[in-house]
Write a protein that holds these residues in place. Structure first.
Motif, mmCIF file in Angstrom:
data_model
loop_
_atom_site.group_PDB
_atom_site.id
_atom_site.type_symbol
_atom_site.label_atom_id
_atom_site.label_comp_id
_atom_site.label_asym_id
_atom_site.label_seq_id
_atom_site.Cartn_x
_atom_site.Cartn_y
_atom_site.Cartn_z
ATOM 1 N N ARG A 67 33.628 34.563 32.075
ATOM 2 C CA ARG A 67 34.058 34.564 33.474
ATOM 3 C C ARG A 67 34.946 35.782 33.725
ATOM 4 N NH1 ARG A 67 33.546 29.403 31.772
ATOM 5 N NH2 ARG A 67 32.963 27.763 33.234
ATOM 6 N N VAL A 68 34.805 36.399 34.886
ATOM 7 C CA VAL A 68 35.579 37.607 35.176
ATOM 8 C C VAL A 68 37.078 37.272 35.256
ATOM 9 C CG1 VAL A 68 35.053 37.425 37.659
ATOM 10 C CG2 VAL A 68 35.769 39.610 36.725
ATOM 11 N N HIS A 70 39.645 33.509 34.545
ATOM 12 C CA HIS A 70 39.584 32.136 33.999
ATOM 13 C C HIS A 70 38.588 32.034 32.839
ATOM 14 C CE1 HIS A 70 41.923 30.180 37.314
ATOM 15 N NE2 HIS A 70 41.436 31.179 38.012
ATOM 16 N N ARG A 107 37.751 21.377 34.172
ATOM 17 C CA ARG A 107 37.998 22.510 33.261
ATOM 18 C C ARG A 107 39.361 23.115 33.598
ATOM 19 N NH1 ARG A 107 37.129 28.128 33.038
ATOM 20 N NH2 ARG A 107 36.763 28.910 30.927
ATOM 21 N N GLY A 142 40.980 24.235 41.844
ATOM 22 C CA GLY A 142 42.384 24.524 42.120
ATOM 23 C C GLY A 142 43.115 25.167 40.958
ATOM 24 N N ASN A 143 44.396 25.318 41.135
ATOM 25 C CA ASN A 143 45.291 25.879 40.119
ATOM 26 C C ASN A 143 46.479 24.948 39.928
ATOM 27 O OD1 ASN A 143 43.903 28.256 39.540
ATOM 28 N ND2 ASN A 143 45.000 29.452 41.085
ATOM 29 N N PHE A 148 48.779 31.160 46.414
ATOM 30 C CA PHE A 148 48.019 32.201 45.735
ATOM 31 C C PHE A 148 48.654 33.573 45.987
ATOM 32 C CE2 PHE A 148 44.107 34.642 44.658
ATOM 33 C CZ PHE A 148 43.972 34.131 43.385
ATOM 34 N N PHE A 156 40.854 40.402 46.477
ATOM 35 C CA PHE A 156 40.757 39.798 45.140
ATOM 36 C C PHE A 156 40.371 40.815 44.060
ATOM 37 C CE2 PHE A 156 38.833 36.865 41.925
ATOM 38 C CZ PHE A 156 39.962 36.123 41.655
ATOM 39 N N HIS A 217 44.319 25.750 49.262
ATOM 40 C CA HIS A 217 44.000 25.974 50.684
ATOM 41 C C HIS A 217 44.242 24.725 51.517
ATOM 42 C CE1 HIS A 217 41.791 29.460 49.275
ATOM 43 N NE2 HIS A 217 41.246 28.667 48.365
ATOM 44 N N PHE A 333 31.612 26.105 38.749
ATOM 45 C CA PHE A 333 32.313 25.533 39.906
ATOM 46 C C PHE A 333 32.085 26.425 41.129
ATOM 47 C CE2 PHE A 333 34.627 23.782 36.298
ATOM 48 C CZ PHE A 333 34.754 22.450 36.668
ATOM 49 N N ARG A 353 36.039 32.999 48.806
ATOM 50 C CA ARG A 353 35.673 32.235 47.605
ATOM 51 C C ARG A 353 34.302 31.590 47.800
ATOM 52 N NH1 ARG A 353 40.272 28.236 45.777
ATOM 53 N NH2 ARG A 353 39.196 28.373 43.772
ATOM 54 N N TYR A 357 31.975 32.470 44.259
ATOM 55 C CA TYR A 357 31.672 31.546 43.154
ATOM 56 C C TYR A 357 30.179 31.378 42.951
ATOM 57 C CZ TYR A 357 36.579 30.465 42.824
ATOM 58 O OH TYR A 357 37.934 30.583 42.640
ATOM 59 N N GLN A 361 27.854 33.234 39.380
ATOM 60 C CA GLN A 361 27.058 32.470 38.404
ATOM 61 C C GLN A 361 25.742 33.172 38.095
ATOM 62 O OE1 GLN A 361 29.109 30.526 37.383
ATOM 63 N NE2 GLN A 361 30.324 29.861 39.134
HETATM 64 FE FE1 HDD Z 1 38.918 31.778 41.658
HETATM 65 C C1 HDD Z 1 37.149 31.191 38.827
HETATM 66 C C2 HDD Z 1 40.846 28.993 41.043
HETATM 67 C C3 HDD Z 1 40.914 32.554 44.337
HETATM 68 C C4 HDD Z 1 36.783 34.210 42.517
HETATM 69 N N1 HDD Z 1 39.005 30.380 40.208
HETATM 70 C C5 HDD Z 1 38.163 30.297 39.130
HETATM 71 C C6 HDD Z 1 38.507 29.146 38.348
HETATM 72 C C7 HDD Z 1 39.543 28.536 38.965
HETATM 73 C C8 HDD Z 1 39.849 29.309 40.142
HETATM 74 C C9 HDD Z 1 40.261 27.281 38.514
HETATM 75 C C10 HDD Z 1 37.824 28.734 37.062
HETATM 76 C C11 HDD Z 1 36.709 27.775 37.320
HETATM 77 C C12 HDD Z 1 36.098 27.341 36.012
HETATM 78 O O1 HDD Z 1 36.807 26.683 35.238
HETATM 79 O O2 HDD Z 1 34.954 27.668 35.802
HETATM 80 N N2 HDD Z 1 40.607 30.996 42.462
HETATM 81 C C13 HDD Z 1 41.171 29.792 42.146
HETATM 82 C C14 HDD Z 1 42.168 29.442 43.125
HETATM 83 C C15 HDD Z 1 42.199 30.450 44.043
HETATM 84 C C16 HDD Z 1 41.202 31.415 43.638
HETATM 85 C C17 HDD Z 1 42.986 28.170 43.129
HETATM 86 C C18 HDD Z 1 43.034 30.608 45.275
HETATM 87 C C19 HDD Z 1 43.442 29.622 45.984
HETATM 88 N N3 HDD Z 1 38.884 33.158 43.125
HETATM 89 C C20 HDD Z 1 39.772 33.294 44.151
HETATM 90 C C21 HDD Z 1 39.314 34.314 45.065
HETATM 91 C C22 HDD Z 1 38.126 34.775 44.562
HETATM 92 C C23 HDD Z 1 37.878 34.036 43.339
HETATM 93 C C24 HDD Z 1 40.031 34.753 46.321
HETATM 94 C C25 HDD Z 1 37.193 35.824 45.087
HETATM 95 C C26 HDD Z 1 37.131 36.226 46.309
HETATM 96 N N4 HDD Z 1 37.311 32.617 40.770
HETATM 97 C C27 HDD Z 1 36.562 33.584 41.331
HETATM 98 C C28 HDD Z 1 35.338 33.932 40.510
HETATM 99 C C29 HDD Z 1 35.411 32.909 39.343
HETATM 100 C C30 HDD Z 1 36.719 32.201 39.627
HETATM 101 C C31 HDD Z 1 35.187 35.348 40.171
HETATM 102 C C32 HDD Z 1 35.286 33.437 37.930
HETATM 103 C C33 HDD Z 1 34.286 32.538 37.250
HETATM 104 C C34 HDD Z 1 33.801 31.664 38.282
HETATM 105 O O3 HDD Z 1 34.388 31.955 39.470
HETATM 106 O O4 HDD Z 1 32.968 30.784 38.156
HETATM 107 O O5 HDD Z 1 34.191 33.785 41.255
#
Ligand code: HDD
Length: 699
Positions: A67-68, A70, A107, A142-143, A148, A156, A217, A333, A353, A357, A361
């Motif tokens: 994953r890029v 997480h 996860r 979530g986190n 954020f 991002f 959010h 997710f 987002r 997401y 994938q």
């Molecule tokens: Fe994200 C993964 C949570 C903002 C783009 N994000 C990822 C995961 C979590 C979050 C828990 C891991 C999911 C897993 O276990 O597979 N991210 C957040 C939260 C955010 C947030 C709580 C703000 C409220 N994320 C965010 C933004 C972007 C992304 C603004 C892009 C515009 N996030 C990604 C991603 C990932 C990811 C690049 C990497 C791997 C994946 O999605 O499946 O698309």
């Protein structure tokens, strides 16, 4: 364990290896897998060795892109049950009936580091939940922090490029203490609120089982009549919210890089299932503009004192995955995975987002059919006109377009029975512009609210964290700019940080923040149920130990669900004072104080056990004290603590048998693990840490 997801997983289990011989991918039995097919004993390998070629080909392609963000995570299955019907504000089927249990996969993750990085880094933790509901999958991605770094998802890539290791040398791994991140932060004031959380102890959780989760959010609940209600999601762990100390977290990275992952796995294997309560903050649509911040701004919380969190259900994680790659790595997710009754808002971070997401994938899982992977497959029936593509594993028949007559018009679109997803009919009009709303531009009030809400020790830790992080930044102008930003939050904070990193304190800023605090933000108020279940307690033993006293203490603590381990300088057994052998769980050199929550020092009838000359044991006790952990000592075991008094360790003295001072509980006289001793020691462990001890010099 027979929920719907479990029954579905059953269909995908590979053939039992115990039931037959090794085969090729084609099912041909193999009788020799150690030598390739060659011409003679020392000759070249033959192309026709199909077993060799297939084995290596498969191995060569075992990895997929991580994953890029997480990239490192750990997952578990479980279930969610609502406490009562939530029909009043959402029609989501899984939130209607307390007797309906919905399977979930969760996860947990760190953000910055690669798959192989350490668990206990200073970072945000991901808390992503996939609910396999009867109406399709719902993902709450979530986190463990409720805000954020940025407000609009178009930032991002910039943020992540700054956060990730620097491009020229890929340093640092799993750390935010480097120039590019702080350069970005110092120039992007909207990050300040989240940076306060990141510098707090929330960024070094003791356990995935002991941290909160947040949807971040503002989402929208929609009821059966189409009425919307704004909603923020909160997960609250039953065990309370607890963190490590930074010094401890750093040592832990080397002692056990899998600290959080192992903790989750072991708790589930031991039947100590992690449990979280789901709560919601609800805001009627008509109250959208009653706050002094924008509900669509993901850098803001709704203070719980303003809108209380209403508990609506609980989640229990009770099954470890069977295959890390197949499940934890391949789980996909997506914030866009919503079910009828849950909808989006125009939060620009969320909107981004909803693209990212799904898109990510494709590269990560190699094509558009990732929803067919067992962990991603809904338990609700799937009937689409999507076809073909890499890794298609379904055998579809009939037509694949709509409308059709040749396929009998199937699948037909959902009828007006209310089961289909219908988007919330929000009225929107306006000009196309690239402009941040003025209502998003207060970057500091809530950062100040967070600071105001912290206890003294939490503030100390935040200042130390800023000093550590900025102290690693080479560019002086970045250090200066960041303290300049901190001055907008609080002058004392900015000055304290400046003093630690060798820059001039910034000029005072007229901040005009309201002097308000939100007690719900302090870890002081999130201690959980006060139990010591699953807490790891080390008992340092040596030859001559009083085994009766030791067994008594061990039984009393184990009865409360604590995990008690006897540690000695060697594995095997120690010889007790009564001449009997006492089993050692681990040899001291293989562990360290940072892997335990508390330490107990039993005594022996013949005087202070000879631990005082064992430097590993003394370091163990010293570290436990420095890290604020509960320490119990009985009989002559108290002598071990006395040996550390010249270094500043403080032991209480009193008239009773049991004395306690800031988590150090002793009974030098009775020599038994009395009820009073056990109760006082238990309370000290349940308090998690004792921050107000004198600081010992670091060794
Ligand atoms: Fe994200 C993964 C949570 C903002 C783009 N994000 C990822 C995961 C979590 C979050 C828990 C891991 C999911 C897993 O276990 O597979 N991210 C957040 C939260 C955010 C947030 C709580 C703000 C409220 N994320 C965010 C933004 C972007 C992304 C603004 C892009 C515009 N996030 C990604 C991603 C990932 C990811 C690049 C990497 C791997 C994946 O999605 O499946 O698309």
């Amino acid at each position: 364990m027979t929920d719907r997801k479990e029954r579905q997983r059953e269909m995908y289990r590979a053939a039992d290896p115990a039931e037959g011989p090794l085969t090729t991918d084609q099912g041909v039995a193999v009788d020799h897998t150690d030598d390739s097919l060659t011409v003679g004993e020392r000759g070249p390998t033959l192309m026709e060795d199909f077993h060799f070629r297939e084995k290596l080909m498969h191995f060569d392609h075992e990895r997929i892109p991580e994953r890029v963000v997480h990239a490192r995570g750990a997952g578990a299955y479980g279930y969610f049950e609502p406490y009562e019907s939530c029909a009043e504000f959402t029609r989501a089927a899984f939130l209607q009936d307390p007797s309906v249990s919905t399977p979930v996969f969760v996860r947990f993750s760190t953000v910055q580091g690669p798959r192989g990085s350490s668990d206990t880094v200073r970072d945000v933790r991901g808390f992503a939940t996939k609910f396999y509901t009867s109406e399709g999958n719902y993902d709450l991605v979530g986190n463990n922090m409720p805000v954020f770094f940025i407000q609009d998802g178009i930032k991002f890539p910039d943020f992540v490029h700054a956060l990730k290791p620097e491009p020229q040398n890929e340093i640092p791994t799993g750390a935010s203490a480097h120039d590019t991140l702080w350069d970005f932060v110092s120039l992007q004031p909207e990050t300040m609120h989240m940076m306060m959380w990141l510098m707090s102890d929330r960024a070094i959780p003791r356990s995935f089982r002991m941290m909160q989760g947040f949807g971040v959010h503002t989402f929208r609940f929609v009821d059966a009549r189409g009425r919307g209600t704004f909603v923020k999601f909160h997960w609250k762990p039953k065990l309370g919210v607890h963190s490590l100390v930074w010094d401890e977290a750093q040592e832990c990275q080397g002692r056990d890089a899998d600290f959080n992952r192992r903790d989750l796995w072991q708790a589930i294997e031991a039947g100590e299932y992690p449990e979280y309560e789901l709560g919601v903050q609800l805001v009627p649509e008509e109250d959208e503009f009653t706050f002094d911040f924008d509900l669509l701004d993901a850098t803001k919380i709704i203070p719980e004192e303003q809108v209380p969190v209403r508990p609506i259900g609980h989640m229990v994680l009770n099954r470890n995955p069977e295959n890390f790659f197949a499940e934890t790595e391949q789980v996909a997710f997506h914030t866009g995975n919503v079910v009828p009754g849950i909808d989006f808002t125009n939060d620009p971070l969320l909107q981004a987002r909803n693209f990212s997401y799904l898109d990510t994938q494709l590269i990560r899982l190699g094509g558009p059919n990732f929803a067919q992977l067992p962990v991603n497959q809904p338990v609700a029936p799937v009937r689409t006109n999507q076809r073909d593509g890499y890794h298609q594993s379904a055998i579809h028949s009939g037509t694949s377009y709509s409308p059709n007559s040749l396929g009998g018009g199937c699948p037909a679109i959902a009828g007006p029975d209310g089961y289909a997803f219908s988007h919330y009919a929000e009225r929107v009009d306006g000009a196309k512009i690239r402009k941040r709303s003025e209502s998003f531009k207060d970057f500091y009030s809530q950062a100040a609210l967070f600071w105001n809400s912290m206890s003294d020790w939490e503030r100390r830790h935040i200042v130390d964290a800023f000093r550590f992080e900025l102290g690693k930044v080479g560019a002086v102008e970045v250090r200066e700019r960041t303290v300049g930003e901190l001055a907008h939050i609080d002058q004392t904070l900015a000055t304290a940080v400046a003093e630690g990193i060798g820059v001039a304190p910034p000029a005072p800023v007229n901040t005009e923040h309201k002097p308000v605090a939100s007690p719900a933000l302090s870890l002081e108020n999130l201690r959980g149920d006060g139990s010591i279940r699953t807490r790891q307690i080390a008992v340092l033993v040596t030859d001559g130990v009083d085994t009766e006293q030791l067994t008594q203490a061990q039984e009393a603590l184990s009865a409360q669900g604590a995990v008690v381990e006897a540690l000695a300088d060697h594995d095997g057994k120690v010889r007790g004072a009564d001449g009997n052998g006492y089993a050692v769980d681990r040899a001291l050199p293989t562990v360290a104080s940072v892997l335990y929550d508390a330490v107990l020092l039993p005594g022996g009838p013949t005087g202070t056990p000879e631990l005082r000359s064992d430097e590993t044991a003394m370091r163990f006790v010293r570290d436990a004290y420095r890290h604020g952990k509960a320490i119990g000592a009985l009989g002559s075991g108290v002598g071990i603590l006395s040996a550390l008094e010249p270094e500043g360790l403080h032991i209480a003295s009193g008239h009773g048998h049991v004395c306690a001072d800031r988590g150090v509980v002793t009974d030098a006289t009775t020599g038994t693990a009395s009820e009073e001793f056990t109760r006082t020691f238990t309370e000290a462990i349940a308090a998690h840490r004792h921050w107000d001890r004198p600081r010992l010099p670091t060794c």
